[in-house]
Write an enzyme that holds these catalytic residues in place. Structure first.
Site, PDB file in Angstrom:
ATOM      1  N   GLY A 280       0.720  -1.039   0.073  1.00  0.00           N
ATOM      2  CA  GLY A 280       0.095   0.033  -0.093  1.00  0.00           C
ATOM      3  C   GLY A 280       0.921   1.414  -0.022  1.00  0.00           C
ATOM      4  O   GLY A 280       0.292   2.315   0.293  1.00  0.00           O
TER       5      GLY A 280
ATOM      6  N   HIS B 104       3.083   0.483 -13.191  1.00  0.00           N
ATOM      7  CA  HIS B 104       3.869  -0.637 -13.243  1.00  0.00           C
ATOM      8  C   HIS B 104       5.281  -0.410 -12.899  1.00  0.00           C
ATOM      9  O   HIS B 104       5.941   0.671 -13.717  1.00  0.00           O
ATOM     10  CB  HIS B 104       3.660  -1.249 -14.946  1.00  0.00           C
ATOM     11  CG  HIS B 104       4.448  -2.578 -15.052  1.00  0.00           C
ATOM     12  ND1 HIS B 104       4.023  -3.692 -14.386  1.00  0.00           N
ATOM     13  CD2 HIS B 104       5.671  -2.703 -15.819  1.00  0.00           C
ATOM     14  CE1 HIS B 104       4.882  -4.540 -14.846  1.00  0.00           C
ATOM     15  NE2 HIS B 104       5.786  -4.193 -15.627  1.00  0.00           N
TER      16      HIS B 104
ATOM     17  N   ASN C  55       1.913   2.866  -2.288  1.00  0.00           N
ATOM     18  CA  ASN C  55       1.446   3.738  -3.335  1.00  0.00           C
ATOM     19  C   ASN C  55       0.067   4.687  -3.242  1.00  0.00           C
ATOM     20  O   ASN C  55      -0.416   5.761  -3.034  1.00  0.00           O
ATOM     21  CB  ASN C  55       1.180   3.057  -4.942  1.00  0.00           C
ATOM     22  CG  ASN C  55       2.459   3.328  -5.617  1.00  0.00           C
ATOM     23  OD1 ASN C  55       2.984   4.285  -6.098  1.00  0.00           O
ATOM     24  ND2 ASN C  55       2.998   1.805  -5.698  1.00  0.00           N
TER      25      ASN C  55
ATOM     26  N   MET D 188      -3.069  -7.260  -7.849  1.00  0.00           N
ATOM     27  CA  MET D 188      -2.220  -7.887  -8.692  1.00  0.00           C
ATOM     28  C   MET D 188      -3.366  -9.393  -9.063  1.00  0.00           C
ATOM     29  O   MET D 188      -2.901 -10.255  -9.176  1.00  0.00           O
ATOM     30  CB  MET D 188      -1.346  -8.835  -7.810  1.00  0.00           C
ATOM     31  CG  MET D 188      -0.296  -7.985  -7.378  1.00  0.00           C
ATOM     32  SD  MET D 188       0.388  -6.947  -8.549  1.00  0.00           S
ATOM     33  CE  MET D 188       1.909  -7.747  -8.970  1.00  0.00           C
TER      34      MET D 188
ATOM     35  N   ASN E  61      -3.290   2.206 -14.372  1.00  0.00           N
ATOM     36  CA  ASN E  61      -2.477   1.471 -13.322  1.00  0.00           C
ATOM     37  C   ASN E  61      -0.926   2.094 -13.366  1.00  0.00           C
ATOM     38  O   ASN E  61      -0.502   2.746 -14.179  1.00  0.00           O
ATOM     39  CB  ASN E  61      -2.155  -0.028 -14.087  1.00  0.00           C
ATOM     40  CG  ASN E  61      -1.432  -1.126 -13.453  1.00  0.00           C
ATOM     41  OD1 ASN E  61      -1.605  -1.140 -12.365  1.00  0.00           O
ATOM     42  ND2 ASN E  61      -0.635  -1.787 -14.269  1.00  0.00           N
TER      43      ASN E  61
END
Ligand code: GAR
Length: 204
Positions: A14, A112, A16, A93, A110
């Site tokens: 968490g 990455h 982010n 995920m 998203n």
């Protein structure tokens, strides 16, 4: 619908989620996190969201649903009921079903940990390190039906050092992510974009 309202979907630590909540609290990212949702009961993201006072913090168990599509539709209902414009994936995920992606066209984002289209998949940082690239980074992109394949909103480069381990590289990638994700969400809300083919063109 208020285009500053976001739902964050997260499966892991968490960090982010925390970066987005902190940037919003500091006034540098004009989003309102109305909902944080996880498929994992023990996700750190849920604790961080609760401590920050997010209005709705939910764990939904995939095993309670017949299949991926049914689980995704349950999540979509909650996201829509919360009035969220953007669906922000932060270490989520799970592969999203086509129906979920189509329900939020150009509204699922998203992050990455690699410079896409290089090193898609579950271990972007480890794959880049093993391949031996000297520059990697992180990518914020729109989600479409192709895994890690949607149009790119923003990227930030990170140098790979000779003595890097996956852990040291991931630490620097996270630092870059925590800056790039809130900054990109701010641009989405304040500026908007149009698509020219795959190219994201930010509005003036
Ligand atoms: C982040 O590094 C994000 O880029 C990655 O998961 C991590 C979650 O960290 N996502 C992917 O690999 C998606 N393919 P966090 O839980 O601390 O935010």
């Amino acid at each position: 619908m208020n285009n500053s309202r976001i739902a964050v979907l997260a499966s892991g630590t968490g960090s982010n989620v925390r970066a987005i909540l902190q940037a919003a609290a500091a006034g540098s990212c004009p989003v309102e996190t109305a909902l944080v949702l996880s498929d994992k009961a023990d996700a750190g993201a849920l604790t961080i969201a609760k401590e920050a006072g997010v209005a709705q913090v939910l764990h939904i168990t995939p095993k309670d649903y017949a299949d991926r599509a049914a689980f995704d539709m349950a999540c979509a209902e909650v996201i829509e009921a919360a009035g969220c414009h953007w669906v922000v994936l932060a270490g989520y995920m799970r592969i999203l079903s086509e129906a979920f992606v189509q329900r939020f066209p150009q509204r699922i984002i998203n992050i990455h940990p690699a410079l896409l289209p290089a090193f898609p998949g579950a271990d972007g940082a480890g794959d880049a390190l093993r391949y031996g690239v000297k520059i990697t980074g992180c990518t914020v992109h729109l989600v479409d039906e192709v895994l890690d394949g949607g149009p790119i909103l923003a990227q930030q480069a990170v140098l790979v050092n000779d003595d890097d381990t996956r852990e040291t590289l991931l630490n620097r990638l996270h630092t870059a992510e925590h800056q790039l994700y809130p900054a990109t969400l701010a641009r989405l809300v304040e500026q908007g974009f149009r698509l020219e083919g795959r190219r994201v063109i930010w509005r003036e």
